[in-house]
Every structure is written in C-alpha cells, then in structure tokens.
Scaffold this motif. Structure first.
Motif, PDB file in Angstrom:
ATOM      1  N   CYS A  26      -6.221   2.725  20.456  1.00  0.00           N
ATOM      2  CA  CYS A  26      -6.947   1.568  19.927  1.00  0.00           C
ATOM      3  C   CYS A  26      -7.064   1.719  18.410  1.00  0.00           C
ATOM      4  CB  CYS A  26      -8.323   1.476  20.570  1.00  0.00           C
ATOM      5  SG  CYS A  26      -9.268   0.018  20.077  1.00  0.00           S
ATOM      6  N   PRO A  27      -6.009   1.343  17.680  1.00  0.00           N
ATOM      7  CA  PRO A  27      -6.074   1.449  16.216  1.00  0.00           C
ATOM      8  C   PRO A  27      -7.024   0.413  15.633  1.00  0.00           C
ATOM      9  CG  PRO A  27      -4.061   0.340  16.886  1.00  0.00           C
ATOM     10  CD  PRO A  27      -4.725   0.799  18.151  1.00  0.00           C
ATOM     11  N   ALA A  28      -7.392   0.619  14.372  1.00  0.00           N
ATOM     12  CA  ALA A  28      -8.252  -0.350  13.696  1.00  0.00           C
ATOM     13  C   ALA A  28      -7.527  -1.687  13.588  1.00  0.00           C
ATOM     14  CB  ALA A  28      -8.619   0.165  12.317  1.00  0.00           C
ATOM     15  N   GLY A  29      -8.266  -2.755  13.749  1.00  0.00           N
ATOM     16  CA  GLY A  29      -7.702  -4.087  13.650  1.00  0.00           C
ATOM     17  C   GLY A  29      -7.883  -4.668  12.258  1.00  0.00           C
ATOM     18  N   PRO A  30      -7.575  -5.939  12.082  1.00  0.00           N
ATOM     19  CA  PRO A  30      -7.004  -6.832  13.089  1.00  0.00           C
ATOM     20  C   PRO A  30      -5.526  -6.550  13.333  1.00  0.00           C
ATOM     21  CG  PRO A  30      -7.150  -7.966  10.991  1.00  0.00           C
ATOM     22  CD  PRO A  30      -7.806  -6.630  10.792  1.00  0.00           C
ATOM     23  N   TYR A  31      -5.001  -7.018  14.483  1.00  0.00           N
ATOM     24  CA  TYR A  31      -3.591  -6.871  14.806  1.00  0.00           C
ATOM     25  C   TYR A  31      -2.867  -8.194  14.539  1.00  0.00           C
ATOM     26  CZ  TYR A  31      -5.857  -3.283  17.758  1.00  0.00           C
ATOM     27  OH  TYR A  31      -6.646  -2.269  18.222  1.00  0.00           O
ATOM     28  N   SER A  32      -1.568  -8.093  14.375  1.00  0.00           N
ATOM     29  CA  SER A  32      -0.749  -9.294  14.258  1.00  0.00           C
ATOM     30  C   SER A  32       0.041  -9.488  15.542  1.00  0.00           C
ATOM     31  CB  SER A  32       0.217  -9.173  13.082  1.00  0.00           C
ATOM     32  OG  SER A  32       1.210  -8.186  13.352  1.00  0.00           O
ATOM     33  N   MET A  33       0.435 -10.729  15.820  1.00  0.00           N
ATOM     34  CA  MET A  33       1.263 -10.968  16.992  1.00  0.00           C
ATOM     35  C   MET A  33       2.608 -10.263  16.834  1.00  0.00           C
ATOM     36  SD  MET A  33       1.300 -12.222  20.028  1.00  0.00           S
ATOM     37  CE  MET A  33      -0.241 -13.154  19.920  1.00  0.00           C
ATOM     38  N   GLY A  34       3.097 -10.181  15.606  1.00  0.00           N
ATOM     39  CA  GLY A  34       4.340  -9.463  15.375  1.00  0.00           C
ATOM     40  C   GLY A  34       4.246  -8.014  15.806  1.00  0.00           C
ATOM     41  N   ALA A  35       3.104  -7.371  15.574  1.00  0.00           N
ATOM     42  CA  ALA A  35       2.921  -5.982  15.989  1.00  0.00           C
ATOM     43  C   ALA A  35       2.897  -5.862  17.507  1.00  0.00           C
ATOM     44  CB  ALA A  35       1.631  -5.423  15.387  1.00  0.00           C
ATOM     45  N   LEU A  36       2.245  -6.815  18.179  1.00  0.00           N
ATOM     46  CA  LEU A  36       2.180  -6.773  19.640  1.00  0.00           C
ATOM     47  C   LEU A  36       3.555  -6.998  20.254  1.00  0.00           C
ATOM     48  CD1 LEU A  36      -1.121  -8.791  20.250  1.00  0.00           C
ATOM     49  CD2 LEU A  36      -0.823  -6.311  20.121  1.00  0.00           C
ATOM     50  N   VAL A  37       4.320  -7.909  19.669  1.00  0.00           N
ATOM     51  CA  VAL A  37       5.694  -8.139  20.134  1.00  0.00           C
ATOM     52  C   VAL A  37       6.531  -6.892  19.921  1.00  0.00           C
ATOM     53  CG1 VAL A  37       7.817  -9.450  19.689  1.00  0.00           C
ATOM     54  CG2 VAL A  37       5.617 -10.641  19.854  1.00  0.00           C
ATOM     55  N   ARG A  38       6.376  -6.267  18.759  1.00  0.00           N
ATOM     56  CA  ARG A  38       7.119  -5.045  18.466  1.00  0.00           C
ATOM     57  C   ARG A  38       6.748  -3.926  19.431  1.00  0.00           C
ATOM     58  NH1 ARG A  38      11.499  -2.354  17.558  1.00  0.00           N
ATOM     59  NH2 ARG A  38      11.369  -0.661  16.046  1.00  0.00           N
ATOM     60  N   ASP A  39       5.471  -3.814  19.787  1.00  0.00           N
ATOM     61  CA  ASP A  39       5.056  -2.805  20.766  1.00  0.00           C
ATOM     62  C   ASP A  39       5.807  -2.996  22.086  1.00  0.00           C
ATOM     63  OD1 ASP A  39       3.251  -1.832  18.903  1.00  0.00           O
ATOM     64  OD2 ASP A  39       1.489  -2.738  19.868  1.00  0.00           O
ATOM     65  N   ALA A  40       5.840  -4.222  22.572  1.00  0.00           N
ATOM     66  CA  ALA A  40       6.533  -4.508  23.833  1.00  0.00           C
ATOM     67  C   ALA A  40       8.021  -4.195  23.718  1.00  0.00           C
ATOM     68  CB  ALA A  40       6.324  -5.970  24.233  1.00  0.00           C
ATOM     69  N   GLU A  41       8.590  -4.564  22.587  1.00  0.00           N
ATOM     70  CA  GLU A  41      10.009  -4.312  22.330  1.00  0.00           C
ATOM     71  C   GLU A  41      10.313  -2.812  22.393  1.00  0.00           C
ATOM     72  OE1 GLU A  41      13.087  -5.302  18.609  1.00  0.00           O
ATOM     73  OE2 GLU A  41      10.914  -5.552  18.378  1.00  0.00           O
ATOM     74  N   ARG A  42       9.476  -2.012  21.761  1.00  0.00           N
ATOM     75  CA  ARG A  42       9.743  -0.578  21.703  1.00  0.00           C
ATOM     76  C   ARG A  42       9.494   0.097  23.046  1.00  0.00           C
ATOM     77  NH1 ARG A  42       6.982   1.842  16.371  1.00  0.00           N
ATOM     78  NH2 ARG A  42       5.218   0.549  17.030  1.00  0.00           N
ATOM     79  N   VAL A  43       8.504  -0.367  23.797  1.00  0.00           N
ATOM     80  CA  VAL A  43       8.287   0.193  25.134  1.00  0.00           C
ATOM     81  C   VAL A  43       9.496  -0.093  26.026  1.00  0.00           C
ATOM     82  CG1 VAL A  43       6.914  -0.009  27.245  1.00  0.00           C
ATOM     83  CG2 VAL A  43       5.767   0.158  25.039  1.00  0.00           C
ATOM     84  N   MET A  44      10.025  -1.303  25.942  1.00  0.00           N
ATOM     85  CA  MET A  44      11.205  -1.636  26.733  1.00  0.00           C
ATOM     86  C   MET A  44      12.401  -0.787  26.316  1.00  0.00           C
ATOM     87  SD  MET A  44      10.910  -5.786  27.167  1.00  0.00           S
ATOM     88  CE  MET A  44      12.393  -5.905  28.192  1.00  0.00           C
ATOM     89  N   GLU A  45      12.573  -0.603  25.030  1.00  0.00           N
ATOM     90  CA  GLU A  45      13.692   0.220  24.549  1.00  0.00           C
ATOM     91  C   GLU A  45      13.557   1.664  25.029  1.00  0.00           C
ATOM     92  OE1 GLU A  45      14.920  -1.997  20.370  1.00  0.00           O
ATOM     93  OE2 GLU A  45      13.395  -0.423  20.336  1.00  0.00           O
ATOM     94  N   GLN A  46      12.353   2.211  24.941  1.00  0.00           N
ATOM     95  CA  GLN A  46      12.156   3.616  25.330  1.00  0.00           C
ATOM     96  C   GLN A  46      12.336   3.837  26.816  1.00  0.00           C
ATOM     97  OE1 GLN A  46       8.893   5.922  23.923  1.00  0.00           O
ATOM     98  NE2 GLN A  46       9.059   5.215  21.814  1.00  0.00           N
TER      99      GLN A  46
END
Length: 262
Positions: A63-83
C-alpha cells in the motif's frame, strides 16, 4: 501465497487451473480483494487458467502512498500478467477493475484478446464527487462512507443475508490510503475516446440494483465498442458476482465459449 515483485511494489496474486488452460484474468472493485470472485469460480468451466490479483493498496498487496494514477494501475496489471505468463487472455474487470480492463486493452492488445466490462464505466462520477468521498475517508476512515457504499453496492434483500457482514468487513479493512489512492485514479479517468477506439470482443454486465454504476452507464460504455454484447442481471447490485454468482458465471461462460476460449 504468491507475490509479484514490480520494482519496489509487491502485488499479491493467485493462479488457479492447469498450466495449459485458457487464460482468464480477473480485476476486482474498489474496497475488495481477489476473494470477490470466489462465488463464481465453482460455476465456471473446468480447464481455465485463472489469474486474480490484489491491486495496490488492497488485500495483501503493498500500500504505497497515494494518490495513484489509472496509468499506474494499468501498468501493475500489465506487469503481473507478464510475470505470470498470461497473454491473449480474456480480462474480466468489475468497477475500477473494468476501468483497468479498458486501459489495458487499449495499451496491450497482445495481452487482452477480449474484455468483460462489469459494473463499470469509461468515466465514473465526477472529480468533485470523488473529492468529497476522499476527504471524508481522510477525516474519518472508511467507516465514514461504509453505510452509503453498502447501500449503493447491494440490493436491499442481500443486506439481510449471512454473507453481507463479510463484505462490509472486507470494505472496512481496506487500508484507507489504498482506498483513497484508487479513488483518486477513478476521479482522474475518462476513457471514452480510448474505449471507443477498441476493436476486440467486449461484454458488458450490469445489475438493475447497482447504485454505483447504473445500467445506463454500463450500457453506454459497452456500446462504445462496435459489435459488443450487453447483459443485465436483475435484482443484483454493484457486485453481481456476489449476489447472483450462478447467473454471472452463466453469462461469462457463454461469452468465453463465443470466443472459443473454453
């Protein structure tokens, strides 16, 4: 317990199903973790390879400090799928998870072959509305918004079921920083142009009792994509996979079969 290391961020994920199964990825809503999808799993076809994950600020993920961007959340999903080796997958996203689905489908068509946009929108609410909710949570924790949220999320009959307190507790136990961080991402997102440019199979799912993303919003978003399908689950609210898991799984299974994914 599996954790993906994404630089300085650790995301919790779970994979179910055989290594050679057809890949399906699920992304959950604001204030829930990957257990959101537990009710539908027994009703899905055998042989799927299913990836679920806790987005940042939720569940067992960092739980990093916010606020978050939608781009970061999309990137998180992208990297989990890649890994985890998920590509050419059907991506099922609910609420903010549906926004992540839209963003990832536009960014990485190699990862997403079809998308399910459940109880979501290309734009949800206004900056002012989310700003008020964020301020309330910063001042009083998630207890300040839980009752209003539960009213929007669930149909009246579901409030009297033994399952209801568990979902209320899940919401309350979400880190406030994670909730406000993701709420800020929703507030700053407008995917109307990006979603209108998608050219892949899309299924929209809405619940008639949804007070967060009403039927017309989900339909409007789904209709942005040519050739999309749209289904309504009557009597269910914002989390129809919880209130009507068999109906939800049946609609999803029909879509998977239509894509040759079963």
């Amino acid at each position: 317990m599996d954790m993906a290391q994404l630089g300085d961020l650790h995301l919790h994920y779970r994979i179910d199903g055989p290594a050679d199964g057809a890949p399906v990825v699920f992304a959950n809503s604001l204030g829930t973790d990957l257990r959101l999808w537990d009710p539908i799993l027994p009703h899905l076809p055998q042989g799927l390879r299913i990836l679920r994950f806790d987005k940042r600020g939720h569940g067992l993920s960092d739980c990093p400090a916010g606020p978050y961007s939608m781009g970061a959340l999309v990137r998180d999903a992208e990297r989990v799928m890649e890994q985890t080796g998920f590509s050419d997958a059907i991506f099922v996203g609910l609420s903010i998870g549906g926004m992540i689905a839209q963003g990832l489908a536009a960014k990485r068509p190699d990862l997403v072959r079809a998308a399910v946009l459940s109880n979501t929108g290309a734009k949800i609410g206004t900056r002012e509305m989310w700003g008020e909710r964020i301020a309330a949570v910063e001042a009083g924790g998630l207890g300040a918004v839980v009752d209003a949220t539960m009213q929007r999320w669930f149909s009246a009959p579901f409030h009297d079921t033994p399952a209801f307190p568990g979902w209320r507790n899940m919401f309350l136990r979400t880190p406030a920083t994670g909730w406000t961080g993701c709420a800020a991402a929703i507030a700053g997102t407008d995917f109307y142009s990006a979603t209108a440019g998608l050219r892949l199979p899309v299924l929209g799912i809405a619940g008639t009792e949804d007070g967060s993303t009403p039927v017309d919003l989900v339909r409007e978003t789904t209709d942005l994509v040519p050739g999309s399908r749209f289904e309504i689950i009557r009597g269910a609210g914002h989390l129809p996979c919880v209130e009507a898991p068999e109906a939800y799984a049946r609609i999803l299974t029909d879509f998977l079969k239509a894509q040759g994914h079963v």
